[in-house]
Structures are given as structure tokens and as C-alpha cells.
Enzyme design. Structure first.
Site, mmCIF file in Angstrom:
data_model
loop_
_atom_site.group_PDB
_atom_site.id
_atom_site.type_symbol
_atom_site.label_atom_id
_atom_site.label_comp_id
_atom_site.label_asym_id
_atom_site.label_seq_id
_atom_site.Cartn_x
_atom_site.Cartn_y
_atom_site.Cartn_z
ATOM 1 N N SER A 179 0.855 -1.179 0.000
ATOM 2 C CA SER A 179 0.000 0.000 0.000
ATOM 3 C C SER A 179 0.897 1.236 0.000
ATOM 4 C CB SER A 179 -0.949 -0.026 1.200
ATOM 5 O OG SER A 179 -1.778 1.099 1.237
ATOM 6 N N TYR B 37 -4.975 8.356 -6.351
ATOM 7 C CA TYR B 37 -4.024 7.332 -5.914
ATOM 8 C C TYR B 37 -4.448 6.769 -4.560
ATOM 9 C CZ TYR B 37 0.347 5.303 -4.198
ATOM 10 O OH TYR B 37 1.298 4.457 -3.676
ATOM 11 N N LYS C 134 -5.477 2.888 -2.853
ATOM 12 C CA LYS C 134 -4.774 2.315 -1.705
ATOM 13 C C LYS C 134 -5.688 2.199 -0.481
ATOM 14 C CE LYS C 134 -0.752 1.740 -3.656
ATOM 15 N NZ LYS C 134 -0.243 0.389 -3.953
#
Length: 292
Positions: free
Chosen positions: A141, A155, A159
Site C-alpha cells: 500500500s 491514488y 490504496k
């Protein structure tokens, strides 16, 4: 390779193993005499590793976004080496842009790389790990999987999703002797910030004052990141071998600082507004009894 040789050595399946932390993990495993199945979109990037480690490295061409092909990669690893001990979902890339600047296609691309791709590999490898009653799944992650800031929302969306999915996964597979480790790196000296790797959306001038400094900082970090991939790989290996390994592992001093601050601020908010939050329940109703 004989059947006994196929079942006596630890085997790693690492996506995105041709660069960054994936490459560092692959090299560390190979130096230890272990075997690695490494995926990349261009297998030519494995030439140097193959020259050094020969048939202990199996290089497979695969784009993690092609979820239909993940099962074939897992099967090829089993056919070649007879077992998989550690799956490392490492493949992915960064993206910079405010919410208004990121299209649906670019947002979906982050989810494809950071959630759906890893999920396909996990589904493919779990029957093998459950049958053996052991193994580990490492989900790469980011500190951006527990915190976010302007220009990195797309982004972080991927994650954050990976971390929530993986937290549930950890509880599901623990009874079968399978461990899940979510790794949350800060900046490491990889290609992540390189201009040909980091995806940057066209800038809307309206957001220049909000995201301009972040955009510049992300680009300027290339080549000067404080995180050492080899040291990071060593830490991951050590933690995987610990009997009391955590579910989440911040990796790098910046990740420790940032996540400590984020957790403290979040807990402070929970405590500050606890009375208002609790007042939303029906008066006098007993506390819920949950299965978790």
C-alpha cells in the site's frame, strides 16, 4: 527440477518485480537461495536478474490490470516451482491531479492497479495456500493508504480500498494459517516519482494555488527520496518472519511520523465529538452484539 526440489524452497510471487521495492524484494529472496516468480509488463527488464540467478527466477509478462490472466500466472508458478509461499502485490503507479482534473477513466485505472489487480491474484492463490495451511500475502500500500492530501486523491482511493479489503481478508484467512501484511511506505528511491512513470493530469488553473506546490514536490522528489529499497525489503522480510507481525507496517521514518500524527488527530476528533455521535442512537436501546 525434481519434485522434492520443487517443494523444499520458499517461492515468492511478486507483481511489478522489475523495479522499486518489488525488485528489492526479489533480489533479497534470490540472494537467500529462494525462488521468485516476477511479473512485469516488459520481461526484458529482468535480463540482469536472470543472468545472475538463472532458473530460480521465472519472469512472466503480465499487466496487473488484466485480471483475467492472473490465475494463469499463478498456475504457471505452481507448474514451475510446485508451491507459492508469499504473494506480494506490488505492481502499481502514482497519479497526481485534483478531483476535478481526474477523469473517470483515470480514477478507474487507479482502482484497477491497486484493488482489482491484487484481488485477482489473491483469489487465484488462496486455494493453494489454504490447502497447504500456510503462506503470506503482502499488500504493498502506501502511507497514502491511510492519509491523503490535495492532488493525490485518486491514488489514495486505490490504496484506501486495498487496505479496507485486505483488513477483512486478514480475518478471513487467519484460521487457515495464512498471514496478511499491509505495507505502507513513505518515499523510497524508486521510479515512482520519475516523469515517465508518475501520471500527471492536465492542470486546471483554478487549482494552481492549491495543488501547485504538491505537483512540484512530487516531481522534484525523483532521485532524492530518503527510503532505501534494499533496507525496506529487509524490514519486510524480518517482519514477515515475526510471530507477532502487525497487520499494517509503516515503512520509512516519514511514514511513521505522518501516520502517528494522523492517528492521533483522528482519535482526538472521535473523543471530542463522542457525545454528539452517540446521541444519534435510539435512547435506551442495548448496545449491538456483533460477530466481530
Amino acid at each position: 527440477m525434481t519434485n522434492s526440489e520443487k517443494t523444499s524452497e520458499k517461492t515468492w510471487l511478486i507483481t511489478g518485480a522489475s523495479s522499486g521495492l518489488g525488485l528489492a524484494l526479489a533480489e533479497t529472496a534470490l540472494r537467500a537461495g529462494e525462488r521468485v516468480v516476477g511479473t512485469a509488463r516488459r520481461t526484458g527488464r529482468f535480463d540482469a536478474l536472470r543472468a545472475r540467478y538463472g532458473d530460480r527466477l521465472l519472469a512472466v509478462e503480465h499487466d496487473v490490470r488484466d485480471t483475467d490472466a492472473a490465475a494463469a500466472v499463478v498456475q504457471r508458478a505452481l507448474d514451475e516451482f510446485g508451491r507459492i509461499d508469499v504473494l506480494v502485490n506490488n505492481a502499481g503507479a502514482g497519479q497526481v491531479g485534483a478531483a476535478e482534473e481526474i477523469t473517470d477513466d483515470r480514477l478507474r485505472d487507479m482502482l484497477d492497479q491497486h484493488l482489482f489487480g491484487p484481488a485477482a491474484y489473491v483469489r487465484a492463490v488462496l486455494p493453494h495456500l489454504r490447502e497447504r495451511g500456510s503462506g503470506a500475502i503482502v499488500q504493498m500500500s502506501s502511507q497514502g493508504g491511510r492519509m491523503s492530501f490535495p492532488a493525490v486523491g485518486s491514488y489514495s482511493a486505490g490504496k484506501f480500498a486495498l487496505e479496507g479489503w485486505s483488513e477483512a481478508l486478514a480475518g478471513e484467512v487467519a484460521p487457515f494459517g495464512i498471514r496478511v501484511l499491509i505495507v505502507e511506505p513513505s518515499r523510497f528511491r524508486t521510479e515512482f516519482n520519475a516523469p515517465e512513470v508518475l501520471v500527471t493530469a492536465a492542470q486546471d488553473p483554478s487549482y494552481a494555488a492549491v495543488t501547485g506546490a504538491v505537483r512540484a514536490n512530487m516531481a522534484d522528489a525523483d532521485g532524492i527520496q530518503e527510503g532505501d529499497p534494499e533496507r525496506g525489503a529487509a524490514v519486510i522480510r524480518d517482519v514477515l518472519g515475526a510471530f507477532d507481525a502487525p497487520l499494517r507496517l509503516p515503512l520509512g521514518a516519514e511514514a511513521v511520523r505522518n501516520l502517528r500524527r494522523v492517528y492521533t488527530e483522528a482519535l482526538d476528533d472521535v473523543e471530542k465529538w463522542a457525545g454528539a455521535s452517540a446521541s444519534a442512537d435510539f435512547p435506551g436501546v442495548p448496545a449491538a452484539v456483533r460477530a466481530f
